[in-house]
Design an enzyme around this catalytic site. Sequence first.
Site, PDB file in Angstrom:
ATOM      1  N   ARG A  61       0.877  -1.181   0.000  1.00 24.67           N
ATOM      2  CA  ARG A  61       0.000   0.000   0.000  1.00 24.67           C
ATOM      3  C   ARG A  61       0.906   1.220   0.000  1.00 24.67           C
ATOM      4  O   ARG A  61       2.104   1.113   0.303  1.00 24.67           O
ATOM      5  CB  ARG A  61      -0.852   0.035   1.279  1.00 24.67           C
ATOM      6  N   ARG A 154     -10.849   4.415   6.336  1.00 25.62           N
ATOM      7  CA  ARG A 154      -9.431   4.466   5.993  1.00 25.62           C
ATOM      8  C   ARG A 154      -9.203   4.514   4.477  1.00 25.62           C
ATOM      9  O   ARG A 154      -8.106   4.822   4.033  1.00 25.62           O
ATOM     10  CB  ARG A 154      -8.616   3.375   6.673  1.00 25.62           C
ATOM     11  N   ARG A 165     -13.060  -8.401   3.710  1.00 20.71           N
ATOM     12  CA  ARG A 165     -12.478  -8.172   5.039  1.00 20.71           C
ATOM     13  C   ARG A 165     -13.536  -8.302   6.137  1.00 20.71           C
ATOM     14  O   ARG A 165     -13.261  -8.818   7.217  1.00 20.71           O
ATOM     15  CB  ARG A 165     -11.785  -6.806   5.100  1.00 20.71           C
TER      16      ARG A 165
HETATM   17  P1  5GP Z   1      -2.982  -6.431   5.725  1.00 22.35           P
HETATM   18  O1  5GP Z   1      -3.095  -6.847   4.296  1.00 22.35           O
HETATM   19  O2  5GP Z   1      -4.126  -5.539   6.136  1.00 22.35           O
HETATM   20  O3  5GP Z   1      -1.640  -5.853   6.069  1.00 22.35           O
HETATM   21  O4  5GP Z   1      -3.117  -7.744   6.622  1.00 22.35           O
HETATM   22  C1  5GP Z   1      -4.196  -8.593   6.451  1.00 22.35           C
HETATM   23  C2  5GP Z   1      -4.204  -9.642   7.544  1.00 22.35           C
HETATM   24  O5  5GP Z   1      -3.075 -10.492   7.422  1.00 22.35           O
HETATM   25  C3  5GP Z   1      -4.134  -9.057   8.958  1.00 22.35           C
HETATM   26  O6  5GP Z   1      -5.108  -9.701   9.761  1.00 22.35           O
HETATM   27  C4  5GP Z   1      -2.763  -9.425   9.431  1.00 22.35           C
HETATM   28  O7  5GP Z   1      -2.719  -9.636  10.820  1.00 22.35           O
HETATM   29  C5  5GP Z   1      -2.525 -10.712   8.690  1.00 22.35           C
HETATM   30  N1  5GP Z   1      -1.095 -11.009   8.605  1.00 22.35           N
HETATM   31  C6  5GP Z   1      -0.073 -10.155   8.419  1.00 22.35           C
HETATM   32  N2  5GP Z   1       1.093 -10.794   8.431  1.00 22.35           N
HETATM   33  C7  5GP Z   1       0.804 -12.095   8.647  1.00 22.35           C
HETATM   34  C8  5GP Z   1       1.604 -13.272   8.791  1.00 22.35           C
HETATM   35  O8  5GP Z   1       2.819 -13.268   8.733  1.00 22.35           O
HETATM   36  N3  5GP Z   1       0.940 -14.427   8.999  1.00 22.35           N
HETATM   37  C9  5GP Z   1      -0.415 -14.504   9.082  1.00 22.35           C
HETATM   38  N4  5GP Z   1      -0.952 -15.694   9.309  1.00 22.35           N
HETATM   39  N5  5GP Z   1      -1.192 -13.429   8.958  1.00 22.35           N
HETATM   40  C10 5GP Z   1      -0.589 -12.235   8.746  1.00 22.35           C
END
Ligand code: 5GP
Length: 232
Positions: A61, A154, A165
């Site tokens: 992002r 956001r 989501r």
């Molecule tokens: P975002 O795309 O908004 O950064 O993250 C989406 C989701 O992926 C969030 O719930 C975040 O906690 C989860 N996430 C981020 N890094 C990891 C990871 O290393 N392992 C897992 N299992 N989930 C993750």
Amino acid sequence: VPAGEAVAAAEGPPPREEAVRPSALVIVGPSGVGKGTLINRLMEADRRFGFSCSHTTRPPREGELNGVHYHFTTHEAMEADIVAGKFLEHAHVHKNIYGTSIQAVHDVATAGRCCVLDIDVQGARQVRKAGLKAIFVFIAPPSLAELEQRLRGRATDSEEQITTRLRNAQEELESAKEPGLYDYIIINSDLDEAYHQLASVARSALAGEVGGPEGSAGTGTAPAAAAAGAAA
Ligand code: 5GP
């Protein structure tokens, strides 16, 4: 004890006080709940915490830096590394793969820091199974309606992404009821209050403690059932 060994021990360096090895802090919660804000605040307030930089196949992002917010990678490279056993856990979230490499956790731990993991519920279950010394915290929204408002506010996601989501959020909220998964549940109604609670749990992690008080939901936090009920 053979005499030789006793002498060797006596002549060796003086015994050092064994330093307390902090527990990792695993933080789970639906997108938009304020996890990132809470974690950033904790990391800025106390240098003893170190962020476990995850790998992801989703594109960055605006403002996200490779190697800081995530290691941005491809499906092919990530799948190969998973097969090679390089990941402590991984999960498919919102059509992308996310994972915590063993290296990421190792780097933080060898720097003597308390490792903070921001992962989803599938990952949390795997980390529990792997037996990592850790405290597991679930951050819940006051309600699903409030979460939806925050996600729209956001303005980083498309309508389709918001719908995905929100669906995932419902599943994640259900996991708050899973016995033995989370040690603490924090409802983020008021950011300062939620931070205060997280900082208190984080201090236990620094002290190397594991698990929450009896009954799994800890001091200053809401019981699992209440958090899940908030979504109804
Ligand atoms: P975002 O795309 O908004 O950064 O993250 C989406 C989701 O992926 C969030 O719930 C975040 O906690 C989860 N996430 C981020 N890094 C990891 C990871 O290393 N392992 C897992 N299992 N989930 C993750």
